[in-house]
Write a protein that holds these residues in place. Sequence first.
Motif, short mmCIF file in Angstrom:
data_model
loop_
_atom_site.label_atom_id
_atom_site.label_comp_id
_atom_site.label_asym_id
_atom_site.label_seq_id
_atom_site.Cartn_x
_atom_site.Cartn_y
_atom_site.Cartn_z
N GLY A 1 0.82 -1.20 0.00
CA GLY A 1 0.00 0.00 0.00
C GLY A 1 0.84 1.24 0.00
N GLU A 2 0.19 2.37 0.08
CA GLU A 2 0.89 3.64 0.05
C GLU A 2 1.62 3.86 1.37
OE1 GLU A 2 -3.00 5.52 -2.24
OE2 GLU A 2 -2.47 6.06 -0.19
N ASN A 3 2.92 4.08 1.32
CA ASN A 3 3.65 4.25 2.56
C ASN A 3 4.96 4.98 2.32
OD1 ASN A 3 3.96 3.83 5.38
ND2 ASN A 3 5.45 2.23 4.95
N VAL A 4 5.26 5.93 3.21
CA VAL A 4 6.56 6.60 3.23
C VAL A 4 7.04 6.53 4.68
CG1 VAL A 4 7.81 8.74 2.89
CG2 VAL A 4 5.96 8.13 1.32
N GLU A 5 8.18 5.91 4.88
CA GLU A 5 8.75 5.81 6.23
C GLU A 5 9.88 6.82 6.38
OE1 GLU A 5 7.83 1.08 7.12
OE2 GLU A 5 9.82 1.91 7.43
N GLN A 6 9.95 7.45 7.55
CA GLN A 6 10.92 8.52 7.78
C GLN A 6 11.64 8.28 9.10
OE1 GLN A 6 9.24 12.45 7.33
NE2 GLN A 6 11.02 13.48 8.18
N HIS A 7 12.96 8.48 9.07
CA HIS A 7 13.78 8.29 10.26
C HIS A 7 14.92 9.31 10.30
CE1 HIS A 7 11.93 4.42 11.06
NE2 HIS A 7 12.02 4.19 9.77
N PRO A 8 15.34 9.78 11.48
CA PRO A 8 14.75 9.46 12.78
C PRO A 8 13.53 10.33 13.07
CG PRO A 8 16.58 10.94 13.08
CD PRO A 8 16.48 10.70 11.60
N SER A 9 12.84 10.07 14.15
CA SER A 9 11.70 10.90 14.51
C SER A 9 12.15 12.18 15.21
CB SER A 9 10.73 10.13 15.41
OG SER A 9 11.39 9.66 16.56
N THR A 10 13.28 12.11 15.91
CA THR A 10 13.88 13.30 16.51
C THR A 10 15.38 13.28 16.24
OG1 THR A 10 14.20 12.25 18.66
CG2 THR A 10 12.16 13.47 18.34
N LEU A 11 15.95 14.47 16.10
CA LEU A 11 17.37 14.59 15.79
C LEU A 11 17.89 15.87 16.43
CD1 LEU A 11 19.85 13.59 14.20
CD2 LEU A 11 18.97 14.82 12.21
N SER A 12 18.95 15.74 17.20
CA SER A 12 19.57 16.90 17.83
C SER A 12 21.02 16.96 17.39
CB SER A 12 19.47 16.79 19.35
OG SER A 12 20.10 17.88 19.99
N VAL A 13 21.42 18.10 16.83
CA VAL A 13 22.80 18.24 16.37
C VAL A 13 23.36 19.56 16.87
CG1 VAL A 13 22.38 16.86 14.29
CG2 VAL A 13 22.22 19.35 14.16
N CYS A 23 14.36 8.70 4.22
CA CYS A 23 13.00 8.23 3.94
C CYS A 23 13.03 7.09 2.93
CB CYS A 23 12.14 9.36 3.40
SG CYS A 23 11.76 10.62 4.64
N THR A 24 12.10 6.17 3.08
CA THR A 24 11.91 5.11 2.10
C THR A 24 10.46 5.13 1.64
OG1 THR A 24 11.40 3.48 3.82
CG2 THR A 24 13.69 3.65 3.12
N TYR A 25 10.23 4.70 0.41
CA TYR A 25 8.88 4.70 -0.13
C TYR A 25 8.57 3.34 -0.74
CZ TYR A 25 11.41 5.70 -4.52
OH TYR A 25 12.27 5.66 -5.59
N SER A 26 7.30 3.06 -0.91
CA SER A 26 6.90 1.71 -1.34
C SER A 26 6.50 1.63 -2.81
CB SER A 26 5.76 1.19 -0.45
OG SER A 26 4.65 2.06 -0.50
N ASP A 27 6.05 2.74 -3.39
CA ASP A 27 5.59 2.71 -4.78
C ASP A 27 6.77 2.94 -5.73
OD1 ASP A 27 4.36 2.97 -7.23
OD2 ASP A 27 3.16 4.72 -6.69
N SER A 28 7.20 1.91 -6.42
CA SER A 28 8.38 2.02 -7.28
C SER A 28 8.16 2.99 -8.44
CB SER A 28 8.76 0.64 -7.83
OG SER A 28 7.68 0.07 -8.52
N ALA A 29 6.91 3.35 -8.72
CA ALA A 29 6.63 4.27 -9.83
C ALA A 29 6.54 5.72 -9.36
CB ALA A 29 5.33 3.88 -10.52
#
Lengths: 112, 115
Positions: A1-13, A23-29
């Motif tokens: 299904g439609e999905n975009v995963e994002q990491h990290p959820s918090t980042l301190s620099v 980020c990664t996505y699932s729809d190759s098109a």
Amino acid sequence: GENVEQHPSTLSVQEGDSAVIKCTYSDSASNYFPWYKQELGKRPQLIIDIRSNVGEKKDQRIAVTLNKTAKHFSLHITETQPEDSAVYFCAARWSSASKIIFGSGTRLSIRP
Amino acid sequence: DTEVTQTPKHLVMGMTNKKSLKCEQHMGHRAMYWYKQKAKKPPELMFVYSYEKLSINESVPSRFSPECPNSSLLNLHLHALQPEDSALYLCASSQEGTGTGNEQYFGPGTRLTVT
């Protein structure tokens, strides 16, 4: 299904250091990948985007890379400054419909 | 002009009220969107209008009713809302097409509180 995963959820620099959000996505098109910055209480603002025929794009301190084979893309911020503190959302345009799917967001904090 | 405007900025309404949110753009964009955003979450797509016709309804409850009177205006009519509908409602617009012009520009949002 439609999905975009994002990491990290918090980042301190530390101010001046680099920050990377992935980020990664699932729809190759999928063919269009924008990044939005949202400061507290404000609207999401488009800061950079990349299309599937390009592997990398840079705008001053901000760069985005795209690996279509692995279906992931990343945001790189160099020489971070206090004003870079915000929530960053990646997104991917769904090939079968006129819409973009957002990742869950990364809260970036820049330490002085 | 790359601005999308929204009114009102804030809205408090009771569960029996009827109200409307308004959005306007003058960039010649032919696609307009309504999103709902809860705190610490990404924008969640509700509706898409393409060339003034509803093209996407993301299974939104009927208490939310969109309207696109012309290519520059987008309304969201609200009726019999629930407290869990309290959120930031964002409007966005973009050129239509699968090539260039995918960029979505967001308005400042309407902060809605349902009491």
